[in-house]
Design a protein around this motif. Structure first.
Motif, PDB file in Angstrom:
ATOM      1  N   LYS A 174       0.923  -1.467  -0.038  1.00  0.00           N
ATOM      2  CA  LYS A 174      -0.012   0.074  -0.022  1.00  0.00           C
ATOM      3  C   LYS A 174       0.974   1.385   0.199  1.00  0.00           C
ATOM      4  CE  LYS A 174      -3.598  -2.505  -0.022  1.00  0.00           C
ATOM      5  NZ  LYS A 174      -4.332  -2.887  -1.455  1.00  0.00           N
ATOM      6  N   ASN A 175       2.077   1.288   0.927  1.00  0.00           N
ATOM      7  CA  ASN A 175       2.828   2.429   0.809  1.00  0.00           C
ATOM      8  C   ASN A 175       4.092   2.617  -0.070  1.00  0.00           C
ATOM      9  OD1 ASN A 175       0.789   3.412   2.679  1.00  0.00           O
ATOM     10  ND2 ASN A 175       2.144   3.054   4.571  1.00  0.00           N
ATOM     11  N   GLU A 176       4.543   1.546  -0.384  1.00  0.00           N
ATOM     12  CA  GLU A 176       5.791   1.458  -1.151  1.00  0.00           C
ATOM     13  C   GLU A 176       5.512   0.807  -2.410  1.00  0.00           C
ATOM     14  OE1 GLU A 176       9.159   0.069   1.020  1.00  0.00           O
ATOM     15  OE2 GLU A 176       8.289   0.455   2.957  1.00  0.00           O
ATOM     16  N   ALA A 177       4.293   0.623  -2.901  1.00  0.00           N
ATOM     17  CA  ALA A 177       3.865   0.285  -4.127  1.00  0.00           C
ATOM     18  C   ALA A 177       4.814  -1.148  -4.806  1.00  0.00           C
ATOM     19  CB  ALA A 177       4.094   1.314  -5.337  1.00  0.00           C
ATOM     20  N   ASP A 428     -10.753   3.899  13.929  1.00  0.00           N
ATOM     21  CA  ASP A 428      -9.746   4.844  13.740  1.00  0.00           C
ATOM     22  C   ASP A 428      -8.678   4.431  14.493  1.00  0.00           C
ATOM     23  OD1 ASP A 428     -10.162   5.497  16.722  1.00  0.00           O
ATOM     24  OD2 ASP A 428     -11.572   6.888  16.008  1.00  0.00           O
ATOM     25  N   LYS A 429      -7.508   5.147  14.679  1.00  0.00           N
ATOM     26  CA  LYS A 429      -6.051   5.030  15.182  1.00  0.00           C
ATOM     27  C   LYS A 429      -6.316   4.449  16.815  1.00  0.00           C
ATOM     28  CE  LYS A 429      -4.647   9.566  16.088  1.00  0.00           C
ATOM     29  NZ  LYS A 429      -4.606   9.643  17.394  1.00  0.00           N
ATOM     30  N   PRO A 455      -6.569  -1.821   9.518  1.00  0.00           N
ATOM     31  CA  PRO A 455      -7.124  -1.724   8.409  1.00  0.00           C
ATOM     32  C   PRO A 455      -6.174  -0.926   7.268  1.00  0.00           C
ATOM     33  CG  PRO A 455      -8.253  -1.064  10.150  1.00  0.00           C
ATOM     34  CD  PRO A 455      -6.722  -1.479  10.790  1.00  0.00           C
ATOM     35  N   GLU A 456      -6.619  -1.190   6.061  1.00  0.00           N
ATOM     36  CA  GLU A 456      -5.908  -0.810   4.913  1.00  0.00           C
ATOM     37  C   GLU A 456      -6.105   0.870   4.929  1.00  0.00           C
ATOM     38  OE1 GLU A 456      -7.011  -0.386   0.239  1.00  0.00           O
ATOM     39  OE2 GLU A 456      -6.518  -2.559   1.003  1.00  0.00           O
ATOM     40  N   LYS A 457      -7.131   1.409   5.231  1.00  0.00           N
ATOM     41  CA  LYS A 457      -7.474   2.816   5.098  1.00  0.00           C
ATOM     42  C   LYS A 457      -6.399   3.485   6.194  1.00  0.00           C
ATOM     43  CE  LYS A 457     -11.717   2.908   8.272  1.00  0.00           C
ATOM     44  NZ  LYS A 457     -13.050   3.531   8.245  1.00  0.00           N
ATOM     45  N   MET A 460      -2.638   3.600   5.106  1.00  0.00           N
ATOM     46  CA  MET A 460      -2.419   4.512   4.114  1.00  0.00           C
ATOM     47  C   MET A 460      -2.371   5.868   4.984  1.00  0.00           C
ATOM     48  SD  MET A 460      -4.374   3.088   0.981  1.00  0.00           S
ATOM     49  CE  MET A 460      -3.572   4.179  -0.135  1.00  0.00           C
ATOM     50  N   GLN A 461      -2.711   6.189   6.075  1.00  0.00           N
ATOM     51  CA  GLN A 461      -2.855   7.280   6.752  1.00  0.00           C
ATOM     52  C   GLN A 461      -1.653   7.106   7.507  1.00  0.00           C
ATOM     53  OE1 GLN A 461      -6.379   7.653   9.188  1.00  0.00           O
ATOM     54  NE2 GLN A 461      -7.767   7.474   7.521  1.00  0.00           N
ATOM     55  N   GLY A 462      -0.631   6.134   7.572  1.00  0.00           N
ATOM     56  CA  GLY A 462       0.636   6.242   8.296  1.00  0.00           C
ATOM     57  C   GLY A 462       0.544   5.602   9.674  1.00  0.00           C
ATOM     58  N   VAL A 463      -0.672   5.038   9.883  1.00  0.00           N
ATOM     59  CA  VAL A 463      -0.732   4.497  11.347  1.00  0.00           C
ATOM     60  C   VAL A 463       0.039   3.203  11.497  1.00  0.00           C
ATOM     61  CG1 VAL A 463      -2.378   3.643  13.081  1.00  0.00           C
ATOM     62  CG2 VAL A 463      -3.073   5.379  11.705  1.00  0.00           C
TER      63      VAL A 463
END
Length: 574
Positions: A174-177, A428-429, A455-457, A460-463
């Motif tokens: 998700k974050n580094e493709a 949420d976090k 969770p994916e969402k 992607m927020q950096g949690v």
């Protein structure tokens, strides 16, 4: 061994029953054994967990031959036998389901055969406790040959751990493709040699445990599987087990209460796996030592972290060995250990580790300057875990060690997979992920799923971390603020079963508490409305497991296997 002490194998080969001597010896003659093999040589069973289905133990077939060399050199009669091999990387649903089965296989193989001493060839994490549990139930002289960790993974200029990388897949996607090609390349870089996981995961933790207990030759557990010194130690172990038989140095003489306390202290100092708790407790139960869940907190929670290895640090097992390995740790822990306990080589623990040097203080620190002042397992109690739960502070996030959040509940593992990445999931976090139905009876087998992905969402927020609670386990290669082994488990009506979405859960690691913030009246109401889940275990071993497995705080052993039963041959079936 005293002159009056007869070899156990003589009941088969040199007893007063001439007919039975003839039967037992004549069938073995088809292997070409000469007369003197049956005339007082100690018979040494080599319990081999080699299997092509257990890649971590794939080299043990060769190691068995090396052990045999040592046994023959010392005047013993080696006899290799197989037991069920447990490969965590491949077996489903979890090797923990089969740990007790493999222990029974080991116990009965030893008990039924003319063996005087035992060498346990181990590697992947459950092969160590399962074979040791079985051997404890027979209580013969026993030594462990740990298979050793892989060499460090190397991927695009970085060192990567063969277990820790597994828990980064979702984040890298998700974050580094990361592409399929990237992961394919990482696969072959990750596990590039023989051996088990090269982090301080459960396999390395179990190897460390057996050395700290005194069941290996000093320094054996840290050596990488591919290092030639591993073979040398295997041969020396073969020699030593023959002497142990002559000395009648049985497991019960080594596995004292003090030895178990040493293992707890050592596990804390190396940042070992939470899985040690269920395995060490089960081993203690087999040998007759009263070890309780609270002992892991009492003896281990204030111990400083000395070893800078993944998942609690940055290095890998190969670096640990080059820095001096476990001997350095045991030397530096002397003020905290019972140094007088006897070990497999016949010497005391303190004597074995008195003259060692550290070659890299970044990998192994000192008591005066530790990586963390308190790193052991913390045992939590509260209305959510009446019989206890555990957390590994060295692998958790400091800001979450005291936390109150709303529960997001998943009733089963399947429920989690179906909903965790739903963009509409109310999470949420600060939420607390609660996973039910993954305890010893619930899954069944208590799988390593407690460290569920976020969770994916939120990823992607950096949690990076959230509080997660379950009645399951987690891999020793994993990290995070994860509360595990909640007991009683949800499937049998532990209070975890009654948590609902939106309930506040309060965690306070320093206070050792974990509580569901609802009234006793509401808790009683939910309990009265709760229905026991229908078990899917209808037949065979799985039904036996569900019917007889004890809860996590007791080691998840079978209720009918707890307690030693000795090696005496009760009946001659011929």
């Amino acid at each position: 061994m005293s002159k009056s002490k007869k070899l156990r194998s003589s009941e088969w080969f040199n007893s007063d029953n001439k007919k039975m001597n003839f039967v037992h010896r004549s069938w073995l003659r088809n292997q070409g054994y000469p007369d003197d093999y049956f005339e007082g040589k100690p018979v040494i069973g080599i319990c081999n967990t080699w299997s092509e289905l257990t890649p971590c133990n794939g080299h043990l077939r060769q190691f068995a031959e090396i052990v045999k060399r040592g046994i023959l050199e010392a005047g013993g009669f080696p006899m290799e036998f197989p037991v069920m091999s447990l490969g965590e990387t491949i077996m489903r649903p979890t090797t923990m389901l089969f740990r007790n089965l493999a222990s029974m296989d080991t116990e009965e193989s030893i008990r039924a055969n003319p063996l005087d001493g035992i060498v346990l060839l181990t590697g992947c994490d459950k092969t160590t406790p399962s074979t040791l549990m079985g051997a404890c139930s027979v209580d013969l002289p026993t030594i462990v040959v740990p298979g050793g960790p892989m060499l460090s993974g190397r991927f695009r200029g970085e060192k990567i751990g063969s277990g820790s990388m597994n828990w980064m897949v979702k984040e890298k996607q998700k974050n580094e493709a990361f592409t399929d090609a990237d992961f394919r390349e990482a696969e072959v870089c990750l596990a590039r040699s023989i051996g088990h996981c090269n982090t301080m995961g459960t396999a390395s933790t179990m190897a460390t445990m057996v050395e700290a207990l005194g069941l290996t030759l000093p320094g054996f557990s840290s050596i990488p599987a591919a290092d030639s010194r591993k073979k040398m130690f295997a041969q020396l172990s073969g020699r030593r087990i023959v002497e142990m038989v002559k000395e009648d140095l049985k497991l019960s003489k080594i596995l004292t209460r003090e030895a178990f306390e040493n293992a707890i202290v050592t596990n804390s100092a190396v940042g070992g796996s939470t899985n040690l708790i269920v395995h060490l407790t089960a081993i203690a139960g087999r040998i007759g030592v009263d070890l309780k869940l609270e002992d892991f907190d009492t003896h281990g929670s204030k111990v400083p972290l000395l070893v800078n290895l993944k998942p609690s640090g940055k290095h890998l097992m190969e670096d640990f060995y080059y820095a001096g390995g476990l001997p350095v740790v045991l030397n530096r822990l002397k003020p905290l250990l019972h140094n007088e306990v006897i070990t497999a080589n016949g010497k005391s623990l303190g004597e074995n580790y008195k003259d060692v040097a550290c070659y890299d203080d970044d990998v192994i620190s000192s008591l005066e300057n530790p990586l963390k002042k308190e790193a052991g397992i913390a045992v939590l109690k509260g209305n959510l875990c009446m019989d206890g739960s555990v957390i590994k502070p060295s692998a958790a996030s400091e800001h979450l060690m005291k936390h109150t959040g709303k529960a997001v509940v998943f009733e089963t593992m399947e429920d989690y997979h179906d909903r965790i990445d739903d963009p509409d999931l109310d999470i949420d976090k600060d939420s607390v992920i609660v996973l039910k139905g993954v305890g010893p009876k619930g899954y069944p087998g208590m799988p390593e799923v407690g460290n569920v992905d976020l969770p994916e969402k939120l990823i992607m927020q950096g949690v990076k971390d959230m509080v997660r609670i379950s009645d399951g386990r987690m891999s020793g290669t994993a990290g995070g603020t994860v509360i595990l082994h909640v007991s009683p488990e949800s499937t049998i009506g532990g209070n975890l079963a009654f948590v609902e979405n939106g309930d506040l859960i309060e965690l306070d690691v320093e206070a050792r508490s974990l509580n569901l913030m609802i009234s006793e009246q509401e808790l009683a109401k939910r309990r009265s409305e709760w229905k026991v889940p229908e078990s899917l275990a209808k037949r065979g071993y799985v039904k036996l497991y569900v019917d007889h497995v004890e809860q996590a705080h007791k080691g998840a052993d079978f209720d009918f296997l707890v307690g030693g039963s000795g090696s005496k041959v009760e009946r001659d079936s011929h």
